[in-house]
Design a protein around this motif. Structure first.
Motif, PDB file in Angstrom:
ATOM      1  N   LEU A   1       0.823  -1.214   0.000  1.00 29.90           N
ATOM      2  CA  LEU A   1       0.000   0.000   0.000  1.00 29.90           C
ATOM      3  C   LEU A   1       0.854   1.260   0.000  1.00 29.90           C
ATOM      4  O   LEU A   1       0.481   2.259  -0.618  1.00 29.90           O
ATOM      5  N   LEU A   2       1.977   1.213   0.684  1.00 29.08           N
ATOM      6  CA  LEU A   2       2.858   2.386   0.696  1.00 29.08           C
ATOM      7  C   LEU A   2       3.506   2.595  -0.672  1.00 29.08           C
ATOM      8  O   LEU A   2       3.690   3.724  -1.107  1.00 29.08           O
ATOM      9  N   LEU A   3       3.849   1.482  -1.356  1.00 27.92           N
ATOM     10  CA  LEU A   3       4.464   1.590  -2.678  1.00 27.92           C
ATOM     11  C   LEU A   3       3.431   1.883  -3.770  1.00 27.92           C
ATOM     12  O   LEU A   3       3.699   2.625  -4.712  1.00 27.92           O
ATOM     13  N   PHE A   4       2.267   1.267  -3.662  1.00 20.37           N
ATOM     14  CA  PHE A   4       1.193   1.421  -4.648  1.00 20.37           C
ATOM     15  C   PHE A   4      -0.096   1.756  -3.904  1.00 20.37           C
ATOM     16  O   PHE A   4      -0.938   0.890  -3.682  1.00 20.37           O
ATOM     17  N   PRO A   5      -0.252   3.007  -3.507  1.00 22.27           N
ATOM     18  CA  PRO A   5      -1.389   3.376  -2.654  1.00 22.27           C
ATOM     19  C   PRO A   5      -2.767   3.160  -3.275  1.00 22.27           C
ATOM     20  O   PRO A   5      -3.750   3.077  -2.566  1.00 22.27           O
ATOM     21  N   ASN A   6      -2.837   3.019  -4.599  1.00 23.07           N
ATOM     22  CA  ASN A   6      -4.143   2.791  -5.206  1.00 23.07           C
ATOM     23  C   ASN A   6      -4.423   1.305  -5.433  1.00 23.07           C
ATOM     24  O   ASN A   6      -5.351   0.946  -6.146  1.00 23.07           O
ATOM     25  N   SER A   7      -3.640   0.443  -4.785  1.00 19.13           N
ATOM     26  CA  SER A   7      -3.848  -1.009  -4.890  1.00 19.13           C
ATOM     27  C   SER A   7      -5.183  -1.398  -4.259  1.00 19.13           C
ATOM     28  O   SER A   7      -5.502  -0.964  -3.161  1.00 19.13           O
ATOM     29  N   THR A   8      -5.914  -2.247  -4.969  1.00 21.23           N
ATOM     30  CA  THR A   8      -7.170  -2.767  -4.417  1.00 21.23           C
ATOM     31  C   THR A   8      -7.116  -4.285  -4.280  1.00 21.23           C
ATOM     32  O   THR A   8      -8.070  -4.891  -3.824  1.00 21.23           O
ATOM     33  N   ARG A   9      -5.968  -4.865  -4.684  1.00 22.41           N
ATOM     34  CA  ARG A   9      -5.785  -6.314  -4.578  1.00 22.41           C
ATOM     35  C   ARG A   9      -4.465  -6.614  -3.871  1.00 22.41           C
ATOM     36  O   ARG A   9      -3.498  -5.883  -4.033  1.00 22.41           O
TER      37      ARG A   9
END
Length: 114
Positions: free
Chosen positions: A92-100
């Motif tokens: 989440l910190l690296l890819f904050p728009n992750s939903t999976r």
């Protein structure tokens, strides 16, 4: 400041950057309204294709950010939309728009590439 607050600030900042970029792309002309020879027409067409591709990519990211911000507001942020398990904080910190979660994202990409 909590990680969630940090992530939310990152998302909002990127959302604003994308809004400005999308607005600029929309207003920007690829060529002047003058008569062009065949080579200029081909170049204009290629540039227009690149512009459309960039617009679509940025629009997709923008939609993902809106979804992530909505999930933060609803209290469902950080939960994988596929398996319901928590998404790692590092992801989440690296890819904050992750939903999976990483496993579900990899499975999705495998299905899409098959």
């Amino acid at each position: 400041m909590s990680n969630l607050e940090t992530i939310k600030k990152k998302l909002i900042l990127r959302k604003e950057e994308l809004e400005n970029g999308l607005s600029r792309l929309y207003k920007e002309k690829v060529s002047e309204d003058i008569v062009q020879d065949t080579a200029d027409q081909a170049l204009t067409s290629s540039l227009e294709d690149i512009k459309i591709s960039l617009h679509n990519t940025e629009l997709d990211e923008y939609k993902m950010i809106l979804k992530a911000l909505d999930m933060i507001e609803k209290g469902t942020y950080g939960i994988c939309v596929d398996c319901g398990k928590p998404i790692s904080e590092k992801r989440l910190l690296l890819f904050p728009n992750s939903t999976r979660c990483l496993i579900c994202q990899e499975a999705l990409e495998e299905r899409e590439s098959a």
